[in-house]
Structure formats: C-alpha cells, structure tokens
Write a protein that holds these residues in place. Structure first.
Motif, PDB file in Angstrom:
ATOM      1  N   UNK A 115       0.822  -1.209   0.000  1.00 61.60           N
ATOM      2  CA  UNK A 115       0.000   0.000   0.000  1.00 61.60           C
ATOM      3  C   UNK A 115       0.855   1.259   0.000  1.00 61.60           C
ATOM      4  N   UNK A 116       0.454   2.285  -0.766  1.00 59.06           N
ATOM      5  CA  UNK A 116       1.086   3.608  -0.681  1.00 59.06           C
ATOM      6  C   UNK A 116       0.065   4.698  -0.370  1.00 59.06           C
ATOM      7  N   UNK A 117      -1.197   4.300  -0.147  1.00 62.38           N
ATOM      8  CA  UNK A 117      -2.232   5.213   0.333  1.00 62.38           C
ATOM      9  C   UNK A 117      -3.252   4.401   1.103  1.00 62.38           C
ATOM     10  N   UNK A 118      -3.654   4.883   2.284  1.00 63.06           N
ATOM     11  CA  UNK A 118      -4.673   4.200   3.095  1.00 63.06           C
ATOM     12  C   UNK A 118      -5.579   5.251   3.731  1.00 63.06           C
ATOM     13  N   UNK A 119      -6.873   5.018   3.674  1.00 64.50           N
ATOM     14  CA  UNK A 119      -7.840   5.861   4.372  1.00 64.50           C
ATOM     15  C   UNK A 119      -8.855   4.969   5.058  1.00 64.50           C
ATOM     16  N   UNK A 120      -9.128   5.245   6.337  1.00 62.99           N
ATOM     17  CA  UNK A 120     -10.041   4.416   7.127  1.00 62.99           C
ATOM     18  C   UNK A 120     -11.360   5.147   7.350  1.00 62.99           C
ATOM     19  N   UNK A 121     -12.451   4.360   7.315  1.00 63.78           N
ATOM     20  CA  UNK A 121     -13.785   4.861   7.625  1.00 63.78           C
ATOM     21  C   UNK A 121     -14.363   3.985   8.736  1.00 63.78           C
ATOM     22  N   UNK A 122     -15.433   4.473   9.378  1.00 64.80           N
ATOM     23  CA  UNK A 122     -16.036   3.690  10.446  1.00 64.80           C
ATOM     24  C   UNK A 122     -16.632   2.406   9.883  1.00 64.80           C
ATOM     25  N   UNK A 123     -16.729   1.410  10.743  1.00 66.04           N
ATOM     26  CA  UNK A 123     -17.189   0.095  10.298  1.00 66.04           C
ATOM     27  C   UNK A 123     -18.616   0.138   9.797  1.00 66.04           C
ATOM     28  N   UNK A 124     -18.916  -0.788   8.900  1.00 66.33           N
ATOM     29  CA  UNK A 124     -20.237  -0.860   8.292  1.00 66.33           C
ATOM     30  C   UNK A 124     -20.131  -1.595   6.976  1.00 66.33           C
ATOM     31  N   UNK A 125     -21.200  -1.533   6.207  1.00 66.93           N
ATOM     32  CA  UNK A 125     -21.210  -2.207   4.909  1.00 66.93           C
ATOM     33  C   UNK A 125     -21.086  -1.160   3.813  1.00 66.93           C
ATOM     34  N   UNK A 126     -20.280  -1.460   2.819  1.00 68.31           N
ATOM     35  CA  UNK A 126     -20.162  -0.599   1.655  1.00 68.31           C
ATOM     36  C   UNK A 126     -19.990  -1.455   0.416  1.00 68.31           C
ATOM     37  N   UNK A 127     -20.404  -0.951  -0.718  1.00 68.10           N
ATOM     38  CA  UNK A 127     -20.165  -1.651  -1.968  1.00 68.10           C
ATOM     39  C   UNK A 127     -18.666  -1.663  -2.230  1.00 68.10           C
ATOM     40  N   UNK A 128     -18.112  -2.830  -2.400  1.00 62.97           N
ATOM     41  CA  UNK A 128     -16.662  -2.979  -2.473  1.00 62.97           C
ATOM     42  C   UNK A 128     -16.095  -2.519  -3.813  1.00 62.97           C
ATOM     43  N   UNK A 129     -14.809  -2.185  -3.806  1.00 62.35           N
ATOM     44  CA  UNK A 129     -14.046  -1.883  -5.013  1.00 62.35           C
ATOM     45  C   UNK A 129     -12.851  -2.825  -5.063  1.00 62.35           C
ATOM     46  N   UNK A 130     -12.643  -3.438  -6.208  1.00 60.21           N
ATOM     47  CA  UNK A 130     -11.496  -4.315  -6.431  1.00 60.21           C
ATOM     48  C   UNK A 130     -11.042  -4.072  -7.862  1.00 60.21           C
ATOM     49  N   UNK A 131     -10.014  -3.230  -8.029  1.00 60.77           N
ATOM     50  CA  UNK A 131      -9.584  -2.831  -9.362  1.00 60.77           C
ATOM     51  C   UNK A 131      -8.070  -2.905  -9.493  1.00 60.77           C
ATOM     52  N   UNK A 132      -7.619  -3.292 -10.666  1.00 62.70           N
ATOM     53  CA  UNK A 132      -6.207  -3.178 -11.008  1.00 62.70           C
ATOM     54  C   UNK A 132      -6.105  -2.668 -12.437  1.00 62.70           C
ATOM     55  N   UNK A 133      -5.239  -1.698 -12.634  1.00 61.40           N
ATOM     56  CA  UNK A 133      -4.913  -1.184 -13.958  1.00 61.40           C
ATOM     57  C   UNK A 133      -3.402  -1.309 -14.131  1.00 61.40           C
ATOM     58  N   UNK A 134      -2.969  -1.907 -15.220  1.00 61.61           N
ATOM     59  CA  UNK A 134      -1.539  -2.082 -15.397  1.00 61.61           C
ATOM     60  C   UNK A 134      -1.155  -2.196 -16.858  1.00 61.61           C
ATOM     61  N   UNK A 135       0.100  -1.859 -17.123  1.00 59.33           N
ATOM     62  CA  UNK A 135       0.723  -2.185 -18.396  1.00 59.33           C
ATOM     63  C   UNK A 135       1.681  -3.328 -18.112  1.00 59.33           C
ATOM     64  N   UNK A 136       1.907  -4.183 -19.097  1.00 56.27           N
ATOM     65  CA  UNK A 136       2.688  -5.392 -18.851  1.00 56.27           C
ATOM     66  C   UNK A 136       3.184  -5.960 -20.169  1.00 56.27           C
ATOM     67  N   UNK A 137       3.947  -7.038 -20.070  1.00 57.36           N
ATOM     68  CA  UNK A 137       4.438  -7.738 -21.249  1.00 57.36           C
ATOM     69  C   UNK A 137       4.024  -9.198 -21.173  1.00 57.36           C
ATOM     70  N   UNK A 138       3.537  -9.737 -22.279  1.00 61.60           N
ATOM     71  CA  UNK A 138       3.168 -11.152 -22.328  1.00 61.60           C
ATOM     72  C   UNK A 138       4.418 -12.024 -22.259  1.00 61.60           C
TER      73      UNK A 138
END
Length: 230
Positions: A115-138
């Motif tokens: 991690x290079x950025x973290x932000x905390x919120x109070x506990x509860x339910x939220x719609x999750x985010x799971x994303x990766x964007x990258x450039x790469x080589x096969x």
C-alpha cells in the motif's frame, strides 16, 4: 565505464510500467502494528475483504464471492490511518503488486499488495471496489479454452516492471512481478487472436485468487489492449 557498456546496460534495463491496485473493503482483523529499528518504522500486515455479486443465469439467483487481500502497510501511513483501526472498519487503499508473502504464513498464501495510500472509515457495509490497472508484457502464448458451460476463457502470463520507491533504501527501484491473467468472452477471443509472447499489454480488471491450496493470485481481465512488439 565505456560508452558501449552504458548503452548495453540501458538496453537491458526494463522500461517502467504501470501497476495500480485500488481496494475498498472491510478489515478482517484489528491491525497488529510492529516497529522496525534503524530507522524506527511502523509496519503492519492487514487483510481486506472485498465482495462481489452476480446473477447466476442457471438458477436466476444472485451469488456472492468474497476475496481476501493481504496488504502490507509501513511508515507514516500506519500511524495516520491504522493506529486506531478495528476489525470491520472500512478501508480504502491504493498500492501495487509485490513478490513478498505474508510474514506469519506459509508459502501457500497469496502475495501481498504493497500500500502507498490508506484511508479508514467507520465500520459498516459498503459496496466494495477491487480494481487493477496495469501495463505489462506477455511472457507466454495466450491459450484459448472452452469451459464446460461453453464459455471462452483465455489464459496467459505477464510480467509487470514497476517503478517503486524503497523507503528503507531511500531510492527508486524497478520491481518485476509475474502474474497469470484470465480473460473471458470477447476479451478472451481478442487476446487469443492478437496476443503473442513479447507483446505489450494495457489491461484493467480485478485481483482474484485460486481456490486451490496455494491461493495463487491472478488478474481477472475486464478490458485489454495489445500493442505489438517492435
């Protein structure tokens, strides 16, 4: 150093590539914060859970799948965002893929997201985010297959050469990570028809983990673009 050696070193050095992971989910446990010496640095390893839902067309019912992402956080980020964090809190983080394994686990566990950025919120339910964007080589020839439900899937391996800052050594480094990628449907056909070993890729997707014992981390591709090698 002779000029020819300088040129050769430059040619052998991989070009930096993009790797950006964004996760929004819940803390599985209260962070265990430790301190390293020389210099004194806070460090912790957390697990963030993200969930996704989809409609099963066979049963016409929604199904839910939860992924558990091991995360390494160090330095000021720990004290700024996680010092008073508790199990169940919502965490937004940004980072990149790494080759390291959780320190208190066996080798049969997925690699950590650094991690290079973290932000905390109070506990509860939220719609999750799971994303990766990258450039790469096969690094392998894409393999197109048909599942038992007659769906196209294409699998391949990639390498990402990330330009990251090492806080301990106080210098920039290129860290290479290798991952498998899975593409489905039209994206699978596109990758199989256009991709060759050595080609450059730009992709977006999400982090997934194999259901086998080793929990191998891979990238499930939503969109992909192929750029032919020079």
């Amino acid at each position: 150093m002779p000029l020819s050696d300088v040129v050769q070193k430059h040619l052998n050095t991989p070009s930096p590539q993009l790797c950006a992971v964004t996760l929004l989910g819940n803390l599985v446990a209260t962070p265990d914060i430790r301190y390293r010496a020389n210099p004194a640095t806070a460090v912790t390893e957390i697990v963030v859970a993200t969930s996704s839902k989809w409609l099963d067309k066979n049963t016409n019912k929604y199904k839910e799948w939860t992924s558990y992402h091991p995360i390494k956080v160090e330095g000021e980020l720990v004290e700024q965002a996680l010092l008073h964090a508790n199990k169940g809190d919502i965490v937004l983080l940004h980072g990149y893929l790494s080759n390291i394994k959780p320190s208190d686990k066996s080798e049969n566990h997925p690699s950590i997201v650094h991690a290079n950025f973290v932000q905390k919120f109070t506990k509860g339910y939220t719609q999750a985010i799971n994303q990766i964007n990258c450039s790469a080589q096969l690094t392998s020839t894409p393999k197109l297959m048909l599942t038992e439900h007659n769906k196209n899937i294409c699998q391949a391996t990639i390498v990402i050469n990330q330009h990251v800052y090492n806080t301990d050594k106080q210098m920039w480094q290129i860290i290479s990570v290798s991952r498998a990628i899975h593409a489905w449907g039209k994206q699978a056909l596109y990758l199989a028809e256009n991709g060759d070993m050595g080609d450059e890729l730009m992709l977006e997707g999400k982090l997934s983990y194999a259901s086998s014992a080793n929990k191998e981390q891979f990238i499930e591709v939503n969109n992909i673009r192929v750029f032919k090698k020079a």
